[in-house]
Design an enzyme around this catalytic site. Sequence first.
Site, PDB file in Angstrom:
ATOM      1  N   GLU A 194       9.989  21.074   5.415  1.00 41.92           N
ATOM      2  CA  GLU A 194       9.902  19.610   5.514  1.00 41.92           C
ATOM      3  C   GLU A 194       9.759  19.026   4.110  1.00 41.92           C
ATOM      4  O   GLU A 194       8.799  19.331   3.399  1.00 41.92           O
ATOM      5  CB  GLU A 194       8.698  19.200   6.372  1.00 41.92           C
ATOM      6  CG  GLU A 194       8.669  17.695   6.603  1.00 41.92           C
ATOM      7  CD  GLU A 194       7.448  17.238   7.396  1.00 41.92           C
ATOM      8  OE1 GLU A 194       6.337  17.723   7.129  1.00 41.92           O
ATOM      9  OE2 GLU A 194       7.624  16.365   8.270  1.00 41.92           O
ATOM     10  N   GLY A 206       4.459  18.061  11.612  1.00 42.28           N
ATOM     11  CA  GLY A 206       5.677  17.812  10.840  1.00 42.28           C
ATOM     12  C   GLY A 206       6.962  18.100  11.598  1.00 42.28           C
ATOM     13  O   GLY A 206       6.947  18.508  12.762  1.00 42.28           O
ATOM     14  N   CYS A 228       8.091  11.655  10.052  1.00 40.87           N
ATOM     15  CA  CYS A 228       8.009  12.960  10.711  1.00 40.87           C
ATOM     16  C   CYS A 228       9.283  13.251  11.491  1.00 40.87           C
ATOM     17  O   CYS A 228       9.683  14.392  11.625  1.00 40.87           O
ATOM     18  CB  CYS A 228       6.795  12.988  11.631  1.00 40.87           C
ATOM     19  SG  CYS A 228       6.766  11.639  12.822  1.00 40.87           S
ATOM     20  N   GLU A 279      -0.104  16.003  16.268  1.00 38.77           N
ATOM     21  CA  GLU A 279       1.240  15.450  16.008  1.00 38.77           C
ATOM     22  C   GLU A 279       1.589  15.855  14.590  1.00 38.77           C
ATOM     23  O   GLU A 279       1.031  15.307  13.636  1.00 38.77           O
ATOM     24  CB  GLU A 279       1.219  13.923  16.125  1.00 38.77           C
ATOM     25  CG  GLU A 279       0.740  13.382  17.454  1.00 38.77           C
ATOM     26  CD  GLU A 279       1.778  13.510  18.555  1.00 38.77           C
ATOM     27  OE1 GLU A 279       2.941  13.833  18.252  1.00 38.77           O
ATOM     28  OE2 GLU A 279       1.411  13.307  19.714  1.00 38.77           O
ATOM     29  N   LYS A 335     -10.125   8.358  10.276  1.00 37.21           N
ATOM     30  CA  LYS A 335     -10.046   8.861   8.895  1.00 37.21           C
ATOM     31  C   LYS A 335      -8.617   8.691   8.416  1.00 37.21           C
ATOM     32  O   LYS A 335      -7.741   9.511   8.702  1.00 37.21           O
ATOM     33  CB  LYS A 335     -10.433  10.340   8.884  1.00 37.21           C
ATOM     34  CG  LYS A 335     -11.137  10.842   7.651  1.00 37.21           C
ATOM     35  CD  LYS A 335     -10.393  10.675   6.348  1.00 37.21           C
ATOM     36  CE  LYS A 335      -9.400  11.747   6.023  1.00 37.21           C
ATOM     37  NZ  LYS A 335      -8.479  11.390   4.939  1.00 37.21           N
ATOM     38  N   PRO A 336      -8.334   7.577   7.706  1.00 41.57           N
ATOM     39  CA  PRO A 336      -6.976   7.389   7.207  1.00 41.57           C
ATOM     40  C   PRO A 336      -6.732   8.225   5.944  1.00 41.57           C
ATOM     41  O   PRO A 336      -7.686   8.726   5.335  1.00 41.57           O
ATOM     42  CB  PRO A 336      -6.933   5.896   6.865  1.00 41.57           C
ATOM     43  CG  PRO A 336      -8.350   5.524   6.564  1.00 41.57           C
ATOM     44  CD  PRO A 336      -9.232   6.469   7.340  1.00 41.57           C
ATOM     45  N   LYS A 356       6.625  23.672  19.427  1.00 41.73           N
ATOM     46  CA  LYS A 356       6.533  24.663  18.350  1.00 41.73           C
ATOM     47  C   LYS A 356       5.556  24.155  17.277  1.00 41.73           C
ATOM     48  O   LYS A 356       4.504  23.609  17.603  1.00 41.73           O
ATOM     49  CB  LYS A 356       7.935  24.977  17.815  1.00 41.73           C
ATOM     50  CG  LYS A 356       8.812  25.675  18.872  1.00 41.73           C
ATOM     51  CD  LYS A 356      10.291  25.527  18.665  1.00 41.73           C
ATOM     52  CE  LYS A 356      10.884  26.196  17.470  1.00 41.73           C
ATOM     53  NZ  LYS A 356      12.345  26.013  17.401  1.00 41.73           N
ATOM     54  N   ASP A 396       0.816  -1.214   0.000  1.00 39.10           N
ATOM     55  CA  ASP A 396       0.000   0.000   0.000  1.00 39.10           C
ATOM     56  C   ASP A 396       0.855   1.271   0.000  1.00 39.10           C
ATOM     57  O   ASP A 396       0.484   2.266  -0.609  1.00 39.10           O
ATOM     58  CB  ASP A 396      -0.915  -0.017   1.237  1.00 39.10           C
ATOM     59  CG  ASP A 396      -2.190   0.788   1.031  1.00 39.10           C
ATOM     60  OD1 ASP A 396      -2.529   1.099  -0.124  1.00 39.10           O
ATOM     61  OD2 ASP A 396      -2.866   1.086   2.033  1.00 39.10           O
TER      62      ASP A 396
HETATM   63  P1  NAD Z   1      -1.674  15.634   5.611  1.00 37.10           P
HETATM   64  O1  NAD Z   1      -1.655  16.724   6.613  1.00 37.10           O
HETATM   65  O2  NAD Z   1      -1.774  16.004   4.179  1.00 37.10           O
HETATM   66  O3  NAD Z   1      -2.890  14.636   5.898  1.00 37.10           O
HETATM   67  C1  NAD Z   1      -3.055  13.992   7.138  1.00 37.10           C
HETATM   68  C2  NAD Z   1      -4.509  13.544   7.266  1.00 37.10           C
HETATM   69  O4  NAD Z   1      -5.331  14.695   7.368  1.00 37.10           O
HETATM   70  C3  NAD Z   1      -5.019  12.764   6.062  1.00 37.10           C
HETATM   71  O5  NAD Z   1      -5.867  11.715   6.511  1.00 37.10           O
HETATM   72  C4  NAD Z   1      -5.800  13.821   5.297  1.00 37.10           C
HETATM   73  O6  NAD Z   1      -6.799  13.275   4.450  1.00 37.10           O
HETATM   74  C5  NAD Z   1      -6.418  14.602   6.444  1.00 37.10           C
HETATM   75  N1  NAD Z   1      -6.871  15.971   6.121  1.00 37.10           N
HETATM   76  C6  NAD Z   1      -6.448  16.786   5.122  1.00 37.10           C
HETATM   77  N2  NAD Z   1      -7.135  17.958   5.159  1.00 37.10           N
HETATM   78  C7  NAD Z   1      -7.988  17.885   6.213  1.00 37.10           C
HETATM   79  C8  NAD Z   1      -8.945  18.777   6.783  1.00 37.10           C
HETATM   80  N3  NAD Z   1      -9.182  19.983   6.270  1.00 37.10           N
HETATM   81  N4  NAD Z   1      -9.639  18.377   7.872  1.00 37.10           N
HETATM   82  C9  NAD Z   1      -9.416  17.177   8.433  1.00 37.10           C
HETATM   83  N5  NAD Z   1      -8.524  16.268   7.914  1.00 37.10           N
HETATM   84  C10 NAD Z   1      -7.810  16.623   6.833  1.00 37.10           C
HETATM   85  O7  NAD Z   1      -0.369  14.756   5.880  1.00 37.10           O
HETATM   86  P2  NAD Z   1       0.174  13.505   5.048  1.00 37.10           P
HETATM   87  O8  NAD Z   1       0.751  14.001   3.753  1.00 37.10           O
HETATM   88  O9  NAD Z   1      -0.843  12.427   5.010  1.00 37.10           O
HETATM   89  O10 NAD Z   1       1.356  13.012   6.004  1.00 37.10           O
HETATM   90  C11 NAD Z   1       2.609  13.603   6.034  1.00 37.10           C
HETATM   91  C12 NAD Z   1       2.729  14.598   7.171  1.00 37.10           C
HETATM   92  O11 NAD Z   1       2.404  13.976   8.404  1.00 37.10           O
HETATM   93  C13 NAD Z   1       4.143  15.115   7.349  1.00 37.10           C
HETATM   94  O12 NAD Z   1       4.110  16.501   7.568  1.00 37.10           O
HETATM   95  C14 NAD Z   1       4.644  14.399   8.581  1.00 37.10           C
HETATM   96  O13 NAD Z   1       5.680  15.043   9.265  1.00 37.10           O
HETATM   97  C15 NAD Z   1       3.394  14.283   9.382  1.00 37.10           C
HETATM   98  N6  NAD Z   1       3.512  13.216  10.376  1.00 37.10           N
HETATM   99  C16 NAD Z   1       3.637  13.560  11.692  1.00 37.10           C
HETATM  100  C17 NAD Z   1       3.801  12.561  12.657  1.00 37.10           C
HETATM  101  C18 NAD Z   1       3.945  12.900  14.116  1.00 37.10           C
HETATM  102  O14 NAD Z   1       3.750  12.018  14.944  1.00 37.10           O
HETATM  103  N7  NAD Z   1       4.284  14.122  14.478  1.00 37.10           N
HETATM  104  C19 NAD Z   1       3.823  11.216  12.270  1.00 37.10           C
HETATM  105  C20 NAD Z   1       3.687  10.909  10.925  1.00 37.10           C
HETATM  106  C21 NAD Z   1       3.523  11.921   9.978  1.00 37.10           C
END
Ligand code: NAD
Length: 488
Positions: free
Chosen positions: A383, A250, A282, A248, A173-174, A453, A91
């Site tokens: 990032e 970036g 992240c 949580e 919501k994945p 931050k 996946d």
């Molecule tokens: P993203 O912010 O694009 O999406 C994350 C989730 O939010 C997805 O399920 C997406 O569909 C949903 N989403 C998008 N817009 C939304 C809205 N308006 N309302 C509610 N939900 C919404 O992130 P991504 O590209 O899926 O993942 C990468 C990012 O995640 C990177 O910035 C990474 O650093 C961060 N991340 C952080 C951690 C941590 O623990 N701090 C862990 C893993 C990933």
Amino acid sequence: MSLTPILVGGELQLGAGRELTSTDPVDGRPIATIASASVDDVETAVRRAAAAQSDPAWRRMLPHIRARLLHRTADLIEQRRDELALLQSRDNGKPITETRALVASAIGTFRYVAAALESSDDALTVPRGPYLTMSVHEPIGVVGAITPWNSPIASDAQKLAPALAGGNAVLLKPAGWAPLLSLELGRILLEAGFPPGLVSVLPGDGATVGQAIVDHPAVGHVSFTGGTSTGRRLAGSAAQKLMTTSLELGGKSPTIVFDDADLDVAVNGVLFGIFSSQGQSCIAGSRLFVQRSIFDAFLDRLVRRTEALRVGHPRDEKTQMGPLITEQHRASVEAYVELARSEGGTVVAGGSRPEDPALAEGTYLRPTVVTGLGNASRTAQEEIFGPVLVAMPFDDFEDVVAQANDTVYGLAAGVWTRDFPKAWRTARAVQAGQVWVNTYKQLSIATPFGGVKESGSTREKGQDAIRAYQRQKSVYVSTDSTPIGWAD
Ligand code: NAD
């Protein structure tokens, strides 16, 4: 290919949203088409969740019985661990060795939270009058869990286990790019015996389905893992209804190599810190600071080792780096490599796609090291979420702490030195939620995780994980039958 259903309030059914196709990053071929969720599906899921959550069968379930369901979930994941690790690798393209570790982490999370639930107490507090005072914790009700695509089963478990342990119903919501493990986890929770309706898995567009969850008046808390800009928007929406969130976000984490470090240990840690998960992490250690006196020697060694990393098919046991999640994401990482060049940086390793024809159909990118840029450059500040390391020299402790902290992020940091007091001073001086000394990217479910931050404000994991999904209440019970004198 038949449509994959989603889980709407305990029912496996086709969602009314648009079709989402999950593709294998090794060749771009579709592996599943999912009938994703619509805003109406969110409405149905919330209604069923609220009913299941308020049902006395769940609400009054004793902690050790709830813990048993969490253990059963862990057992079911364990029984299917190889299949789940394979599915996760297909996946999102992560090497099978990593996805096995993610599945193991999910198992550990359900077990740890079950134990934490059985041992978590409410408290009698010290009274200041003729009454007993109690501090108790209660479920929030219906909560949202919104997760990114990079480590689905592990990040989903980190939210689902404590939210369910806390007595809630959960709408998960994945991310659209890799929803298959979340859907499997939903099925497993049903099979484990959690009441139908309690859990929904609603893959779909973030701006509509995710937003509908955040905005819904019956949703009392949202735990979000994802990018900082999405988190900021989400927190703004949550503020409108004064809803709590867990964020949580970036990172752009510094790793610091002092001149007295064990260089073999440091090189290995730096490589693992940035290039495992293809840098799509992240906590990736994406800004490397090396003390000037050893900068050239360390970079020589680092570049040689970077070029020797095994980029390959993620199901090959020897592969260290698989493909990036999608063509679109690779294009964004490649644009950063171009940006690095246009900012005056020199690409000293990688920077291009692998030449091996066997990898031509996949979204691979060689591990990339850039030098010649300052910490203020965009390449060093933004990032990238890919296999790109910016290496920079520093002069002394004060200089490196100032540079390490000169970022909007504050998720993680690494420090490499044989001098323990210096390691300690550095660990305390860097603004980050977690700091590794002479190691990197080691995580324990028993240890709190989160950022400072713009990397976030809350903590997951640890003994208090369940509390994030509960509301504290104080209860005063009189021990005296005398009427309150004031009213006489
Ligand atoms: P993203 O912010 O694009 O999406 C994350 C989730 O939010 C997805 O399920 C997406 O569909 C949903 N989403 C998008 N817009 C939304 C809205 N308006 N309302 C509610 N939900 C919404 O992130 P991504 O590209 O899926 O993942 C990468 C990012 O995640 C990177 O910035 C990474 O650093 C961060 N991340 C952080 C951690 C941590 O623990 N701090 C862990 C893993 C990933």
